[in-house]
Write a protein that holds these residues in place. Structure first.
Motif, PDB file in Angstrom:
ATOM      1  N   GLY A 156     -70.460 -56.134 -22.887  1.00  0.00           N
ATOM      2  CA  GLY A 156     -71.087 -57.436 -22.696  1.00  0.00           C
ATOM      3  C   GLY A 156     -71.802 -57.621 -21.369  1.00  0.00           C
ATOM      4  O   GLY A 156     -72.723 -58.434 -21.275  1.00  0.00           O
ATOM      5  N   ASN A 157     -71.417 -56.878 -20.327  1.00  0.00           N
ATOM      6  CA  ASN A 157     -72.027 -57.117 -19.019  1.00  0.00           C
ATOM      7  C   ASN A 157     -72.608 -55.864 -18.358  1.00  0.00           C
ATOM      8  O   ASN A 157     -73.165 -55.950 -17.260  1.00  0.00           O
ATOM      9  N   PHE A 158     -72.495 -54.723 -18.990  1.00  0.00           N
ATOM     10  CA  PHE A 158     -72.950 -53.477 -18.383  1.00  0.00           C
ATOM     11  C   PHE A 158     -74.454 -53.493 -18.111  1.00  0.00           C
ATOM     12  O   PHE A 158     -74.907 -53.234 -16.990  1.00  0.00           O
ATOM     13  N   LYS A 159     -75.238 -53.798 -19.109  1.00  0.00           N
ATOM     14  CA  LYS A 159     -76.694 -53.771 -18.978  1.00  0.00           C
ATOM     15  C   LYS A 159     -77.163 -54.716 -17.872  1.00  0.00           C
ATOM     16  O   LYS A 159     -78.007 -54.345 -17.047  1.00  0.00           O
TER      17      LYS A 159
ATOM     18  N   VAL B  59     -65.547 -48.779 -15.579  1.00  0.00           N
ATOM     19  CA  VAL B  59     -65.597 -48.891 -17.037  1.00  0.00           C
ATOM     20  C   VAL B  59     -64.357 -48.211 -17.591  1.00  0.00           C
ATOM     21  O   VAL B  59     -64.168 -46.999 -17.405  1.00  0.00           O
ATOM     22  N   ASN B  60     -63.519 -48.979 -18.255  1.00  0.00           N
ATOM     23  CA  ASN B  60     -62.341 -48.439 -18.933  1.00  0.00           C
ATOM     24  C   ASN B  60     -62.834 -47.812 -20.235  1.00  0.00           C
ATOM     25  O   ASN B  60     -63.317 -48.513 -21.123  1.00  0.00           O
TER      26      ASN B  60
ATOM     27  N   GLU C  22     -68.124 -46.930 -26.236  1.00  0.00           N
ATOM     28  CA  GLU C  22     -69.554 -46.761 -26.500  1.00  0.00           C
ATOM     29  C   GLU C  22     -70.339 -46.493 -25.220  1.00  0.00           C
ATOM     30  O   GLU C  22     -71.313 -45.744 -25.227  1.00  0.00           O
ATOM     31  N   ILE C  23     -69.916 -47.066 -24.108  1.00  0.00           N
ATOM     32  CA  ILE C  23     -70.602 -46.813 -22.831  1.00  0.00           C
ATOM     33  C   ILE C  23     -70.323 -45.376 -22.382  1.00  0.00           C
ATOM     34  O   ILE C  23     -71.236 -44.656 -21.976  1.00  0.00           O
TER      35      ILE C  23
END
Length: 121
Positions: A9-12, A55-56, A62-63
């Motif tokens: 939800g917040n990576f990008k 990032v867990n 998916e990341i």
């Protein structure tokens, strides 16, 4: 600066909104990850001009898959939305500081020029 926890939800937004982001891919069951976390967090306090994020891989597989993360901890510096390196494994504070210095000195001029030209077309 506090380490940000990124997910789908917040990576990008974090990558697009910051010029220099260092991402630590980790998992709570990974002993080297757990021993590296305090080093990573301490570096974020020293380098407030850089966004440090984690990032867990269990919560956001998916990341990890997108970045082809096969081993953890894996640290990826991202400058102007481009991955400029990757380090796999636990690092000492000195090793991380040396890597951060090298990543900060990485010349992204040609990369930036390439993408600006692509956008202009």
């Amino acid at each position: 600066m506090a380490v940000q926890h990124l997910n789908k939800g917040n990576f990008k937004q974090a990558i697009e909104g910051n010029a220099f982001v260092i991402v630590d891919f980790w998992a709570p069951w990974c002993e080297p990850c757990m021993s590296f976390s305090p080093t990573f967090e301490a570096a974020s306090d020293v380098h407030s001009e850089i966004v440090f994020a984690m990032v867990n891989i269990d919560e956001s597989p998916e990341i990890a898959q997108y970045f082809n993360v096969k081993q953890i901890p894996a640290v990826m510096p991202i400058r102007n939305q481009v991955v400029v390196d990757a380090q796999v494994g636990d690092m000492t504070a000195r090793e991380l500081d040396e890597a951060i210095a090298a990543w900060g000195e990485f010349d992204v001029t040609e990369i930036d020029r390439y993408f600006k030209e692509k956008q202009a077309v």
